[in-house]
Enzyme design. Structure first.
Site, mmCIF file in Angstrom:
data_model
loop_
_atom_site.group_PDB
_atom_site.id
_atom_site.type_symbol
_atom_site.label_atom_id
_atom_site.label_comp_id
_atom_site.label_asym_id
_atom_site.label_seq_id
_atom_site.Cartn_x
_atom_site.Cartn_y
_atom_site.Cartn_z
ATOM 1 C CB CYS A 100 7.498 4.299 17.933
ATOM 2 S SG CYS A 100 8.658 4.554 19.236
ATOM 3 N N GLY B 111 0.812 -1.213 0.000
ATOM 4 C CA GLY B 111 0.000 0.000 0.000
ATOM 5 C C GLY B 111 0.847 1.265 0.000
HETATM 6 C C1 LIG Z 1 -4.737 2.727 5.552
HETATM 7 C C2 LIG Z 1 -3.385 2.173 5.239
HETATM 8 N N1 LIG Z 1 -2.721 2.616 4.166
HETATM 9 C C3 LIG Z 1 -1.519 2.144 3.830
HETATM 10 C C4 LIG Z 1 -0.895 1.191 4.589
HETATM 11 C C5 LIG Z 1 0.463 0.695 4.191
HETATM 12 O O1 LIG Z 1 0.346 -0.557 3.546
HETATM 13 P P1 LIG Z 1 1.637 -1.499 3.389
HETATM 14 O O2 LIG Z 1 1.936 -2.051 4.731
HETATM 15 O O3 LIG Z 1 1.188 -2.560 2.411
HETATM 16 O O4 LIG Z 1 2.715 -0.654 2.818
HETATM 17 C C6 LIG Z 1 -1.537 0.695 5.731
HETATM 18 C C7 LIG Z 1 -0.877 -0.304 6.602
HETATM 19 O O5 LIG Z 1 -0.986 -0.256 7.817
HETATM 20 C C8 LIG Z 1 -2.821 1.196 6.071
HETATM 21 O O6 LIG Z 1 -3.479 0.771 7.141
#
Ligand SMILES: Cc1ncc(COP(=O)(O)O)c(C=O)c1O
Length: 376
Positions: free
Chosen positions: A316, A70
């Site tokens: 953190c 993500g």
């Molecule tokens: C809303 C949201 N966006 C993006 C991410 C990041 O995703 P990734 O861990 O696949 O980089 C997360 C992960 O916690 C998330 O909860």
């Protein structure tokens, strides 16, 4: 006994995904870009996964760009929209994940104007407030589908509709929406949507950016031109196979009765508890709550000692603990924002986990109050 209740951080891998990844790692030995039989076999694995993901989220296969997760998907979309502009205005919700907030902040440091729109006290950023923030020179609007801390579902569709009529690009971070709320890329009709495999029981380190047909993508890290020149680098074939195998395997709505029973018991046992976003449309598995006067991180450590894996809202950063930006944006003070605990249910969780967690919270709270010299 160990109990895992932190599925919004990452969902335990489902067996089908583990099997598919292992099979692809063993059998799809070629590079998907190679023209020979081994390359073609690996390419087939990637393309089958692309078709499966496209069917699952309601888009064309050509809209799917596989990424490392993500974070990368969000960064590619933001970079792509803004690489062709030297200045302009950006709008986001104040409760975005750092994978959206930080790249936007970097652009703000470089001279772009940035409006971060705050939610109401239910954790929902209203469509009206987002639309009010949009200006003539707005280049990009970022709105997450489901907040990772509170689970509050955001009114993305109305905002997307407004932006579409004005030709403003929209990025929807749907990382916490996949499998947890209604998700249809074509119906939502946005320019970009980011997804991540490990939130649904797939492997870590793989995800996708969905790109609307006709929207050109500017590569973030130029290289060999994979993913139709949209994301260079040899595809993570086992990860991609595992991602597609995980689709639909976890029904997060099945955990709503457990979440609701947990919250009900918690309110009975600790009446001053404040459940966040319980009056808002909320994702099926998430419970974020505040125990006033308690430090969330200390509670988390107490629960950890008792075998529970849960999350606290604070993050953190550079060795310094920061209060949850989501709760601060909702108008809570620093102390309250530091006393939050997030429980996110998923595969393997039962009513027994909910009961045991309430008991453990009551015990931990009594111990911490006793240590502070307060009446239990
Ligand atoms: C809303 C949201 N966006 C993006 C991410 C990041 O995703 P990734 O861990 O696949 O980089 C997360 C992960 O916690 C998330 O909860």
């Amino acid at each position: 006994m160990k109990r895992y209740l932190d599925c919004n951080a990452t969902c335990p891998p489902v067996q089908k995904a583990l099997d598919a990844s292992a099979q692809a790692a063993r059998d799809a030995i070629g590079n998907p870009s190679s023209l020979h039989w081994a390359g073609r076999a690996a390419r087939r694995v990637v393309d089958d996964a692309r078709d499966a993901l496209a069917a699952f989220v309601g888009c064309e296969s050509g809209s799917v760009v596989f990424t490392s997760g993500g974070t990368e998907a969000n960064n590619i979309a933001i970079h792509s929209v803004l690489s062709s502009h030297a200045s302009g205005h950006l709008v986001c919700t104040a409760i975005e994940h750092p994978a959206v907030l930080k790249p936007l902040q970097r652009l703000a440091d470089a001279g772009f104007e940035l409006s971060c729109v705050r939610p109401g006290d239910d954790g929902v950023v209203s469509a009206e407030a987002m639309i009010d923030a949009i200006r003539d020179n707005t280049r990009l609007v970022c709105m997450m589908l489901v907040n990772n801390e509170s689970g509050a579902i955001q009114p993305v569709r109305q905002v997307a509709e407004y932006c579409r009529e004005r030709g403003i690009a929209v990025l929807v971070d749907a990382v916490q929406g996949l499998g947890k709320s209604e998700l249809d890329f074509q119906a939502m009709d946005v320019d970009f949507m980011s997804l991540s495999a490990h939130k649904i029981g797939g492997p870590k380190g793989v995800g996708a950016l969905l790109v609307k047909r006709g929207v050109k993508l500017q590569e973030l890290a130029p290289g060999g031109g994979q993913e139709r020149n949209r994301r260079s680098g040899t595809e993570n074939v086992p990860g991609i196979a595992g991602f597609s195998a995980a689709l639909g395997q976890v029904d997060f709505t099945a955990f709503t009765p457990i979440r609701d029973a947990f919250e009900q018991q918690l309110k009975e046992q600790i009446p001053e508890v404040r459940i966040i976003s319980d009056q808002a449309p909320r994702s099926a598995n998430t419970s974020l709550f505040i125990l006033p006067g308690m430090d969330g991180e200390t509670l988390l450590m107490q629960l950890d000692l008792a075998g529970f894996a849960v999350a606290s809202g604070s993050a953190c950063s550079s060795g310094k603990r920061e209060a949850s930006h989501v709760l601060l944006a909702m108008g809570l003070n620093d102390a309250m924002a530091r006393s939050s605990v997030r429980v996110s249910f998923g595969p393997g969780n039962t009513m027994d986990d909910a009961d045991a967690l309430v008991k453990a919270l009551v015990t931990a709270r009594q111990r911490l109050r006793g240590m502070a010299g307060l009446a239990a």
